[in-house]
Write a protein that holds these residues in place. Structure first.
Motif, PDB file in Angstrom:
ATOM      1  N   ILE A 152       0.862  -1.182   0.000  1.00  0.00           N
ATOM      2  CA  ILE A 152       0.000   0.000   0.000  1.00  0.00           C
ATOM      3  C   ILE A 152       0.901   1.236   0.000  1.00  0.00           C
ATOM      4  CG2 ILE A 152      -1.921  -1.114   1.171  1.00  0.00           C
ATOM      5  CD1 ILE A 152       0.063   1.432   3.121  1.00  0.00           C
ATOM      6  N   SER A 153       0.300   2.388  -0.125  1.00  0.00           N
ATOM      7  CA  SER A 153       1.049   3.621   0.081  1.00  0.00           C
ATOM      8  C   SER A 153       0.089   4.718   0.488  1.00  0.00           C
ATOM      9  CB  SER A 153       1.828   4.034  -1.169  1.00  0.00           C
ATOM     10  OG  SER A 153       2.734   5.083  -0.839  1.00  0.00           O
ATOM     11  N   GLU A 154       0.666   5.812   0.969  1.00  0.00           N
ATOM     12  CA  GLU A 154      -0.113   6.984   1.361  1.00  0.00           C
ATOM     13  C   GLU A 154       0.461   8.209   0.668  1.00  0.00           C
ATOM     14  OE1 GLU A 154      -1.427   5.839   5.952  1.00  0.00           O
ATOM     15  OE2 GLU A 154       0.261   7.193   5.604  1.00  0.00           O
ATOM     16  N   VAL A 155      -0.424   9.103   0.271  1.00  0.00           N
ATOM     17  CA  VAL A 155       0.016  10.382  -0.292  1.00  0.00           C
ATOM     18  C   VAL A 155      -0.868  11.488   0.267  1.00  0.00           C
ATOM     19  CG1 VAL A 155       0.861   9.370  -2.441  1.00  0.00           C
ATOM     20  CG2 VAL A 155      -1.489  10.241  -2.325  1.00  0.00           C
ATOM     21  N   GLY A 184      -3.959   3.569   0.002  1.00  0.00           N
ATOM     22  CA  GLY A 184      -4.599   2.532  -0.789  1.00  0.00           C
ATOM     23  C   GLY A 184      -3.601   1.561  -1.372  1.00  0.00           C
ATOM     24  N   SER A 185      -4.135   0.498  -1.943  1.00  0.00           N
ATOM     25  CA  SER A 185      -3.327  -0.468  -2.690  1.00  0.00           C
ATOM     26  C   SER A 185      -3.419  -0.102  -4.169  1.00  0.00           C
ATOM     27  CB  SER A 185      -3.860  -1.879  -2.456  1.00  0.00           C
ATOM     28  OG  SER A 185      -5.180  -1.993  -2.984  1.00  0.00           O
ATOM     29  N   ALA A 186      -2.875  -0.950  -5.020  1.00  0.00           N
ATOM     30  CA  ALA A 186      -2.958  -0.672  -6.458  1.00  0.00           C
ATOM     31  C   ALA A 186      -4.402  -0.723  -6.942  1.00  0.00           C
ATOM     32  CB  ALA A 186      -2.103  -1.672  -7.233  1.00  0.00           C
ATOM     33  N   GLN A 187      -5.242  -1.498  -6.246  1.00  0.00           N
ATOM     34  CA  GLN A 187      -6.628  -1.683  -6.685  1.00  0.00           C
ATOM     35  C   GLN A 187      -7.619  -0.775  -5.946  1.00  0.00           C
ATOM     36  OE1 GLN A 187      -4.710  -4.462  -5.633  1.00  0.00           O
ATOM     37  NE2 GLN A 187      -4.042  -4.717  -7.764  1.00  0.00           N
ATOM     38  N   ASP A 188      -7.386  -0.547  -4.627  1.00  0.00           N
ATOM     39  CA  ASP A 188      -8.436   0.033  -3.801  1.00  0.00           C
ATOM     40  C   ASP A 188      -7.915   1.129  -2.876  1.00  0.00           C
ATOM     41  OD1 ASP A 188     -10.355  -1.998  -4.665  1.00  0.00           O
ATOM     42  OD2 ASP A 188      -9.165  -3.371  -3.444  1.00  0.00           O
ATOM     43  N   ILE A 189      -8.840   1.983  -2.450  1.00  0.00           N
ATOM     44  CA  ILE A 189      -8.594   2.958  -1.392  1.00  0.00           C
ATOM     45  C   ILE A 189      -8.945   2.293  -0.059  1.00  0.00           C
ATOM     46  CG2 ILE A 189      -9.305   5.180  -0.412  1.00  0.00           C
ATOM     47  CD1 ILE A 189      -7.653   5.395  -2.955  1.00  0.00           C
ATOM     48  N   VAL A 190      -8.091   2.463   0.947  1.00  0.00           N
ATOM     49  CA  VAL A 190      -8.375   1.854   2.257  1.00  0.00           C
ATOM     50  C   VAL A 190      -8.547   2.888   3.369  1.00  0.00           C
ATOM     51  CG1 VAL A 190      -7.211  -0.307   1.699  1.00  0.00           C
ATOM     52  CG2 VAL A 190      -5.906   1.546   2.784  1.00  0.00           C
ATOM     53  N   GLN A 206     -13.111  13.496  -6.681  1.00  0.00           N
ATOM     54  CA  GLN A 206     -12.080  13.793  -7.686  1.00  0.00           C
ATOM     55  C   GLN A 206     -10.693  13.804  -7.052  1.00  0.00           C
ATOM     56  OE1 GLN A 206     -12.097  17.817  -9.124  1.00  0.00           O
ATOM     57  NE2 GLN A 206     -11.154  17.288 -11.092  1.00  0.00           N
ATOM     58  N   ALA A 207     -10.576  14.392  -5.868  1.00  0.00           N
ATOM     59  CA  ALA A 207      -9.277  14.465  -5.194  1.00  0.00           C
ATOM     60  C   ALA A 207      -8.786  13.077  -4.793  1.00  0.00           C
ATOM     61  CB  ALA A 207      -9.386  15.362  -3.964  1.00  0.00           C
ATOM     62  N   ILE A 208      -9.684  12.228  -4.291  1.00  0.00           N
ATOM     63  CA  ILE A 208      -9.295  10.871  -3.879  1.00  0.00           C
ATOM     64  C   ILE A 208      -8.842  10.064  -5.094  1.00  0.00           C
ATOM     65  CG2 ILE A 208     -10.135   8.714  -2.872  1.00  0.00           C
ATOM     66  CD1 ILE A 208     -12.022  10.410  -1.131  1.00  0.00           C
ATOM     67  N   ALA A 209      -9.569  10.193  -6.202  1.00  0.00           N
ATOM     68  CA  ALA A 209      -9.195   9.469  -7.422  1.00  0.00           C
ATOM     69  C   ALA A 209      -7.830   9.939  -7.934  1.00  0.00           C
ATOM     70  CB  ALA A 209     -10.270   9.671  -8.493  1.00  0.00           C
ATOM     71  N   PHE A 210      -7.573  11.229  -7.849  1.00  0.00           N
ATOM     72  CA  PHE A 210      -6.285  11.783  -8.271  1.00  0.00           C
ATOM     73  C   PHE A 210      -5.158  11.218  -7.405  1.00  0.00           C
ATOM     74  CE2 PHE A 210      -3.032  15.156  -8.241  1.00  0.00           C
ATOM     75  CZ  PHE A 210      -2.842  15.345  -9.598  1.00  0.00           C
ATOM     76  N   ALA A 211      -5.395  11.136  -6.114  1.00  0.00           N
ATOM     77  CA  ALA A 211      -4.393  10.586  -5.201  1.00  0.00           C
ATOM     78  C   ALA A 211      -4.116   9.117  -5.501  1.00  0.00           C
ATOM     79  CB  ALA A 211      -4.869  10.739  -3.755  1.00  0.00           C
ATOM     80  N   HIS A 212      -5.156   8.374  -5.894  1.00  0.00           N
ATOM     81  CA  HIS A 212      -4.981   6.937  -6.148  1.00  0.00           C
ATOM     82  C   HIS A 212      -4.019   6.673  -7.300  1.00  0.00           C
ATOM     83  CE1 HIS A 212      -6.883   2.707  -6.777  1.00  0.00           C
ATOM     84  NE2 HIS A 212      -5.883   2.673  -5.921  1.00  0.00           N
ATOM     85  N   GLU A 213      -3.996   7.555  -8.282  1.00  0.00           N
ATOM     86  CA  GLU A 213      -3.075   7.370  -9.405  1.00  0.00           C
ATOM     87  C   GLU A 213      -1.623   7.453  -8.935  1.00  0.00           C
ATOM     88  OE1 GLU A 213      -3.971   6.406 -12.489  1.00  0.00           O
ATOM     89  OE2 GLU A 213      -5.939   6.253 -11.510  1.00  0.00           O
ATOM     90  N   ALA A 214      -1.344   8.366  -8.005  1.00  0.00           N
ATOM     91  CA  ALA A 214       0.015   8.472  -7.458  1.00  0.00           C
ATOM     92  C   ALA A 214       0.349   7.266  -6.593  1.00  0.00           C
ATOM     93  CB  ALA A 214       0.138   9.761  -6.646  1.00  0.00           C
ATOM     94  N   ILE A 215      -0.640   6.768  -5.866  1.00  0.00           N
ATOM     95  CA  ILE A 215      -0.434   5.588  -5.016  1.00  0.00           C
ATOM     96  C   ILE A 215      -0.021   4.391  -5.871  1.00  0.00           C
ATOM     97  CG2 ILE A 215      -1.681   3.882  -3.620  1.00  0.00           C
ATOM     98  CD1 ILE A 215      -3.224   6.279  -2.408  1.00  0.00           C
ATOM     99  N   GLY A 520     -12.103  -3.274  -2.801  1.00  0.00           N
ATOM    100  CA  GLY A 520     -13.000  -3.046  -3.924  1.00  0.00           C
ATOM    101  C   GLY A 520     -14.165  -2.124  -3.679  1.00  0.00           C
ATOM    102  N   LEU A 521     -13.953  -0.977  -3.024  1.00  0.00           N
ATOM    103  CA  LEU A 521     -15.015   0.011  -2.896  1.00  0.00           C
ATOM    104  C   LEU A 521     -15.157   0.734  -4.239  1.00  0.00           C
ATOM    105  CD1 LEU A 521     -17.039   1.571  -1.087  1.00  0.00           C
ATOM    106  CD2 LEU A 521     -15.206   3.206  -0.660  1.00  0.00           C
ATOM    107  N   LYS A 522     -16.319   0.586  -4.834  1.00  0.00           N
ATOM    108  CA  LYS A 522     -16.533   1.191  -6.140  1.00  0.00           C
ATOM    109  C   LYS A 522     -16.770   2.697  -5.983  1.00  0.00           C
ATOM    110  CE  LYS A 522     -18.565  -3.072  -7.975  1.00  0.00           C
ATOM    111  NZ  LYS A 522     -19.779  -3.711  -8.522  1.00  0.00           N
TER     112      LYS A 522
END
Length: 724
Positions: A152-155, A184-190, A206-215, A520-522
């Motif tokens: 996982i990682s955090e940003v 989050g992991s490569a697949q999901d936000i935790v 939008q901000a959470i989705a943007f962060a997931h790409e960096a994760i 897998g939170l959609k």
């Protein structure tokens, strides 16, 4: 060299230095060890896990500690010992951020003692380490043989000048309209936690989705590092014995009974007692001679029964433990001005959760000093959250606030901080204290609501009232069914898949905290949860407004008052006096508290007192010190010293002028003897201020000029006089 160092580099493209992860050089006896470096910031993360679990443990005993070494910033710790001691609240909050991101990713069957330690060993003043700690910890797990369903990682994601940025520098955050730590992991936000300035639900997604790409980039780098190290086999992660026949027997004997109680809509303690009775009834059927493993498994399987029954009741019938549907918020009542001696107070009750919150208004001297290795300064808004054992009907030693209290208090503090008046409109140091008197679901959100009411009761001019709601989620991966729950109970938090707390005003979201226990939170489920949370939040706000809709016009009569004004910088020393003599004397004689600080080349003075008379007396004395003498003005001064040529008279505190012997009276004085003495009060006029700033005074200018005397003419004068 005796080490075999492996490195990978991550470039997030945010204009900051790339992140470097390395292993194999430091702390090699740990199960996993990684050094993270970005600019001058370095974190050492280690992880160690016992080879076998302790007997009878049916959970993961995970501890996560983040600590900052003062040497990292070239500072020596304060206090008597001059060494790092217990974790500060700031370090506890970062520890919690990492813990909440890692914990859901360990196998449910893994029960070995596990310790993650992250140390800040070098610091860059503009690179914030809190957003890097989760990455370092996960990388240490990735290069170990400890079973972990990561990486996982955090940003940190922030919006600055309308643009979303990953891990911005500390200086850039001053202008941010939103700031979240996302894990989050490569697949999901935790996990998500952060604050914002009344943003929309869509902006948050939008901000959470943007962060997931960096994760995703950071996760890929950890996998690369693990491959370089050669980690391919993880140790056994199953520490749970099993007995399927016993499991079937427990379900057959208890499931229907538990389901019926869950559906009965009984109170928390009644429901808990009836669940316990069913369990004890079944356990007695096993006989007294059963071994410890069977006892252990029977209790575990009975917990699984409660888990399944409660979740199925919600998914299949839409009925919750207290009889509500998914969207209904429990009954609310509130009251303000409950504590007559406090500067502001409120009681907020929602269902079986209750907060008694007080507000205290203090002076600048009451500000909280923050003395950390990375963050140090002063804080004028303080919120403390207390969770005594009696709030849940338990007996527990009072050991002071734990990590949970620190975390819950921080979330409430972040929420209310967004709506406080600007410093220029609020001279007070404010302390809010929430004492939880009952708890059954989201006492931190009750703290936000009670805190809003108490602040408005105190007369603090909030920009807008804030409310908060805790959302839950129940899912079934097999059928795809899910239910989003508003205002979750304690049991729904424990047995559910999500705890999502959202706070905000009528205009938008000001803070949030989300923890997920599933993969897998959609995005559409997250959006629906936010929309449902807004509906509940606005309902709670409307209930709060029935008690108090706007801040009171004035502070309470017994609340202290503060007068704040600006002076020229040159007068700061004159007010303080040598060794603080003058300011201490003023405080002692007027009964006030006076603070002075230099801001932007000006002196900011605050006078704090319990009554108007004390403030007026102190302000009058300060203004006398900072007043500038004006030529032509009349002053009442005190004779400070007598000299042969005149007297020095103090016309203002610290401002003496010369009253020359020739300016005392209209008649000519040959000596000062018997004319004036030290301590005399005289009225004088300021005639002039020379280039050196010396004051020229006159007393005779205020006295009537005597008439000219007619003298007899001499013989010469008579001879020279013109003849008629």
């Amino acid at each position: 060299m005796s080490y075999n160092e492996k490195k990978v580099t991550i470039d997030l493209g945010n204009g900051l230095a790339p992140i470097e992860l390395s292993t194999g050089k430091l702390a090699k006896q740990a199960d996993g060890s990684v050094v993270l470096k970005q600019g001058n910031t370095m974190l050492l993360a280690t992880v160690v896990s016992a080879k076998e679990p302790k007997e009878g443990v049916d959970f993961l005993p995970l501890s996560v500690d983040y600590q900052e070494k003062y040497a990292a910033t070239g500072r020596i710790p304060g206090g008597f010992l001059r060494r790092e001691a217990k974790l500060s609240d700031y370090e506890v909050l970062i520890s919690r951020l990492v813990d909440r991101a890692l914990r859901p990713l360990f196998p449910e069957t893994y029960h070995a003692d596990t310790q993650v330690m992250i140390s800040l060993i070098s610091a860059d003043k503009d690179i914030m380490p809190d957003a890097l700690a989760g990455l370092a910890a996960s990388a240490a797990l990735a290069v170990s043989d400890i079973p972990f369903n990561g990486p996982i990682s955090e940003v940190r994601v922030a919006k600055v000048n309308g643009e979303l940025i990953i891990n911005p520098g500390l200086s850039a955050l001053e202008n941010a309209t939103l700031e979240y730590i996302v894990a989050g992991s490569a697949q999901d936000i935790v996990m998500v936690e952060g604050e914002s300035k009344e943003i929309s639900e869509a902006e948050m997604v939008q901000a959470i989705a943007f962060a997931h790409e960096a994760i995703k980039k950071q996760v890929a780098a950890q996998i690369e590092l693990a491959n370089l190290v050669g980690v391919s086999v993880k140790r056994d992660g199953n520490h749970e014995p099993s007995n399927l026949d016993l499991r079937d027997a427990v379900f057959a004997a208890t499931y229907d009974k538990v389901y019926a109680i869950a559906k009965s809509g009984s109170s928390k303690h009644e429901r808990s007692d009836r669940f316990a009775e069913i369990g004890e009834e079944f356990f007695t059927t096993l006989g007294e001679e059963i071994d410890e493993e069977t006892k252990f498994l029977a209790k575990k399987y009975y917990h699984d029964v409660q888990y399944e029954a409660v979740r199925n009741l919600i998914l299949d019938e839409g009925i919750r433990l207290d009889g509500r549907d998914a969207r209904t918020v429990r009954p609310i009542w509130s009251e303000v001005d409950y504590l007559p001696a406090a500067h502001g107070s409120a009681v907020f009750t929602r269902g079986e959760t209750q907060s008694l919150t007080s507000v205290t208004l203090g002076a600048k001297d009451d500000e909280q000093m923050i003395d950390g290795a990375f963050i140090h300064g002063y804080n004028k808004f303080i919120l403390h959250y207390n969770f005594p054992a009696f709030s849940t009907g338990e007996v527990r030693p009072n050991r002071g606030p734990g990590r949970r209290e620190v975390g819950h208090g921080n979330l409430a503090m972040r929420s209310l901080k967004q709506v406080l008046p600007a410093d220029s409109d609020n001279p007070y140091t404010i302390r809010v204290v929430s004492d939880i008197l009952e708890s059954n679901g989201s006492s931190s959100m009750a703290t936000v609501c009670a805190g809003t009411l108490a602040l408005m009761d105190a007369g603090v001019k909030l920009k807008a009232p804030v409310s908060g709601i805790a959302m839950g989620l129940i899912t079934d991966e097999k059928t795809g069914k899910y239910a989003i729950l508003s205002d979750i109970l304690g049991d729904e938090d424990h047995l559910g898949d999500m705890d999502f707390k959202v706070t905000g005003t009528e205009n938008g979201i000001v803070a949030c905290q989300m923890d997920l226990k599933i993969n897998g939170l959609k995005w559409e489920v997250l959006t629906q949860a936010l929309d449902q949370a807004k509906e509940a939040r606005l309902h709670i706000l409307s209930e709060m407004k029935k008690t108090l809709a706007t801040p009171r016009e004035d502070y309470k009569p017994h609340a202290p008052r503060i007068v704040s004004f600006t002076i020229d910088k040159e007068f700061i020393g004159a007010i303080i006096g040598p060794g603080g003599k003058i300011i201490q004397e003023m405080q002692r004689e007027t009964g006030s508290t006076i603070s002075i600080e230099e801001v932007d080349g000006k002196g900011i003075v605050q006078v704090f007192a319990d009554d108007k008379a004390s403030i007026d007396a102190a302000v009058s004395r300060i203004k006398a010190i900072v007043a500038k003498p004006e030529v032509g003005e009349v002053y009442e001064g005190k004779v400070k010293s007598i000299m042969p040529f005149g007297a020095f008279v103090e016309i203002m505190p610290g401002k003496d002028g010369l009253l020359h012997i020739s300016e005392i009276e209209w008649r000519r004085l040959e000596t000062m003897e018997g004319v004036l003495k030290e301590g005399d009060i005289v009225k004088v006029k300021l005639l002039d201020i020379d280039k050196q700033g010396k004051l020229k005074l006159s007393r005779k200018a205020l006295l009537p000029r005597p008439p000219r005397e007619d003298k007899p003419k001499s013989e010469t004068e008579m001879k020279d006089a013109p003849k008629a």
